[in-house]
Enzyme design. Structure first.
Site, PDB file in Angstrom:
ATOM      1  N   ASP A 138       0.831  -1.211   0.000  1.00 13.87           N
ATOM      2  CA  ASP A 138       0.000   0.000   0.000  1.00 13.87           C
ATOM      3  C   ASP A 138       0.862   1.256   0.000  1.00 13.87           C
ATOM      4  OD1 ASP A 138      -2.257  -1.508  -0.076  1.00 13.87           O
ATOM      5  OD2 ASP A 138      -2.526  -1.535   2.109  1.00 13.87           O
ATOM      6  N   CYS A 139       1.982   1.219   0.747  1.00 14.98           N
ATOM      7  CA  CYS A 139       2.826   2.420   0.818  1.00 14.98           C
ATOM      8  C   CYS A 139       3.899   2.461  -0.271  1.00 14.98           C
ATOM      9  CB  CYS A 139       3.436   2.563   2.207  1.00 14.98           C
ATOM     10  SG  CYS A 139       4.107   1.043   2.876  1.00 14.98           S
ATOM     11  N   TYR A 140       4.182   1.319  -0.883  1.00 13.10           N
ATOM     12  CA  TYR A 140       5.161   1.240  -1.989  1.00 13.10           C
ATOM     13  C   TYR A 140       4.518   0.483  -3.151  1.00 13.10           C
ATOM     14  CZ  TYR A 140       8.788   2.790   1.241  1.00 13.10           C
ATOM     15  OH  TYR A 140       9.535   3.510   2.131  1.00 13.10           O
TER      16      TYR A 140
END
Lengths: 399, 135
Positions: A138-140
């Site tokens: 989700d963050c990368y």
């Protein structure tokens, strides 16, 4: 008796007396240990040879959108690197090979290009292809990255070699009836040739055999730039047999070294291809030895004639871990280009470049004389022969 | 007397003719074949050491050229890339003719191309691949 602080004052004032590790030999022969210890402040050493346990880590910066290369895959010019860190940190080892390199399937393999060559190209300022794949989070979210990179754009590019600068090394020969291809070069059948790999009387750890001045934190010449001793190297083995002068008669101490790759030079970090063996990195290292007292200068003045090493069979004894030496020779004998093994005269070649080692010792000397390079007190010693530190073989425990 | 090492390139059409034999028979030249590659339907290559009287030698070379054989001198064929050589010296005992030597004082490696027979033993064992062969 001198302190490193006093020597550094002389370096700053331009009054320092620095000599190379081969020059100090003549000086001690001419003036004696006592006078030499008074006159000389620093002895500079050097070595240049293939050192396989070398590599570099990089932080390449974050792409937009972000990619977590960590635990993904990453290749520099098709050479795979280690990604088991955070998102943008990668370690490239010197011996790594492209997946499609035939290795030794076509024997002896040529190993034309690997991690060491990538490191040399980066240091030379060339663009390198980086290809990475990730699983996406989700963050990368990004899963694929293909870009040219250049060393000047990277956040960090740090050479971090976990074993360099061997204190002495074997002389390799081949007793078998076929040529063999080793990390010591091609060895012709039936004692056709011998090869050694040490700068002998110029080699850093041979000139400070008990690691009195060389320790963790020692500032050094590394790959044409400045580096530091990070730790004892892997396979550090100070307890091997030694001559009366304290010089080990077999491979002994090693150093782990670290330094900023961005200020290094491609002449001193050279990708090498060992036929039938693999890729390695030719590394130039120079270590300054502060002349604290007479003992230091006496040890630094040891000559090739007084440094002995073991002749080892690489057809059976070495690969099969069978202990035993075919004899002992010193570096002066090796440098004549001929040694006698089992009553046979054997031509000798060197894998370590003495002329390059001498250039390094000269370069380091000039840095010190110009006031550009101050010496450091080690922050901790590396284990010496009294430490009980040993290099063990693997005891296999099948499961 | 002259003695030279030369590289001969044979065009495809000459593959079936005894050209080198004529060097000895018609021109009194001694030849020593150092290397030869002859593949059917392809250009042939031979490295010869050719020895004889200067006059005979020149006539022999003229004969070869007249047949369509291209001639190169050998010394140009194995070269050292000076920028790549680190003067380690691992090649020195591998060279069979002493064309690679190390200076006792400077410890630098010299390449004496006049002694090179282009056997190529040094090419792949050079760690930095500084030795190159060009035909």
């Amino acid at each position: 008796m001198k302190t490193i602080k006093e020597i550094n004052e002389k370096i700053k004032n331009g009054q320092v007396v620095a000599v190379t590790a081969d020059e100090v030999i003549d000086l001690v022969a001419k003036k004696g240990v006592k006078k030499a210890a008074q006159e000389v402040d620093v002895v500079t050493t050097g070595t240049f040879g293939p050192m396989c346990s070398s590599g570099a880590y990089f932080n390449i910066g974050h792409s937009k959108p972000r990619i977590k290369i960590g635990a993904g895959t990453c290749k520099f010019n098709d050479v795979p690197a280690y990604t088991g860190f955070a998102a943008a940190d990668i370690y490239l080892g010197a011996t790594a090979l492209p997946d499609d390199d035939p290795r030794n399937k076509v024997y002896p393999g040529e190993f034309k290009y690997g991690g060491a060559h990538v490191i040399q190209e980066l240091v030379a300022g060339k663009d390198v292809r980086l290809e990475a794949q990730a699983y996406g989070t989700d963050c990368y979210p990004r899963k694929k990255l293909e870009t040219l990179i250049n060393i000047k754009d990277l956040n960090e590019a740090v050479l971090f070699n976990i074993r360099n600068c061997y204190q002495n090394y074997n002389v390799a020969v081949n007793l078998s009836d076929r040529p063999i291809y080793t990390y010591m070069g091609m060895l012709k059948a039936n004692l056709g040739n011998a090869s050694y790999c040490s700068a002998g009387q110029l080699s850093p750890l041979l000139k400070d055999p008990d690691y009195r001045t060389i320790g963790i934190g020692t500032k050094i010449f590394l790959g044409g730039g400045i580096g530091y001793v990070a730790w004892q190297g892997t396979q550090h083995n100070p307890g091997v047999a030694r001559k009366e002068n304290g010089v080990p008669q077999a491979p002994a101490g090693t150093l782990a070294v670290i330094g900023d790759l961005k200020q290094m030079k491609p002449e001193w970090l050279v990708g090498v291809s060992m036929l039938g063996y693999g890729v390695s990195l030719g590394v130039g290292i120079g270590v300054p030895i502060p002349v604290l007292d007479e003992e230091v200068v006496k040890a630094a003045a040891v000559r090739d004639e007084e440094i002995y090493t073991q002749i080892t069979d690489y057809s059976e004894s070495y690969p099969q871990m069978i202990p035993g030496s075919l004899g002992e020779v010193n570096y002066a004998q090796l440098k004549t280009g001929k040694i006698v093994v089992r009553d046979k005269q054997v031509p000798v070649g060197s894998l370590s470049s003495y002329s390059r080692a001498r250039e390094i010792a000269e370069e380091l000397k000039s840095w010190i004389k110009k006031g550009d390079f101050l010496l450091t007190d080690p922050v901790a010693q590396i284990p010496n022969r009294e430490s009980g530190y040993v290099f063990k073989a693997l005891k296999e425990r099948p499961f | 007397m002259v003695s030279r090492r030369i590289v001969l390139h044979f065009p495809t059409r000459l593959g079936d003719q005894p050209i080198v034999y004529k060097l000895a028979k018609d021109f009194n030249l001694q030849f020593n074949i150092l290397k030869a590659f002859i593949t059917p339907q392809e250009e042939g290559l031979m490295i010869l050491e050719l020895k004889g009287k200067s006059d005979d030698y020149n006539k022999g070379i003229e004969y070869l050229q007249g047949c369509g054989v291209q001639i190169q001198s050998l010394s140009q064929d194995v070269i050292r890339d000076e920028s790549k050589c680190t003067h380690c010296g691992i090649c020195v005992p591998i060279c069979p003719t002493g064309a690679l030597t190390v200076d006792a004082h400077t410890r630098k490696v010299s390449f004496h191309s006049n002694k090179c027979i282009a056997c190529e033993a040094c090419i792949k064992i050079c760690p930095t691949r500084a030795m190159e062969v060009h035909f």
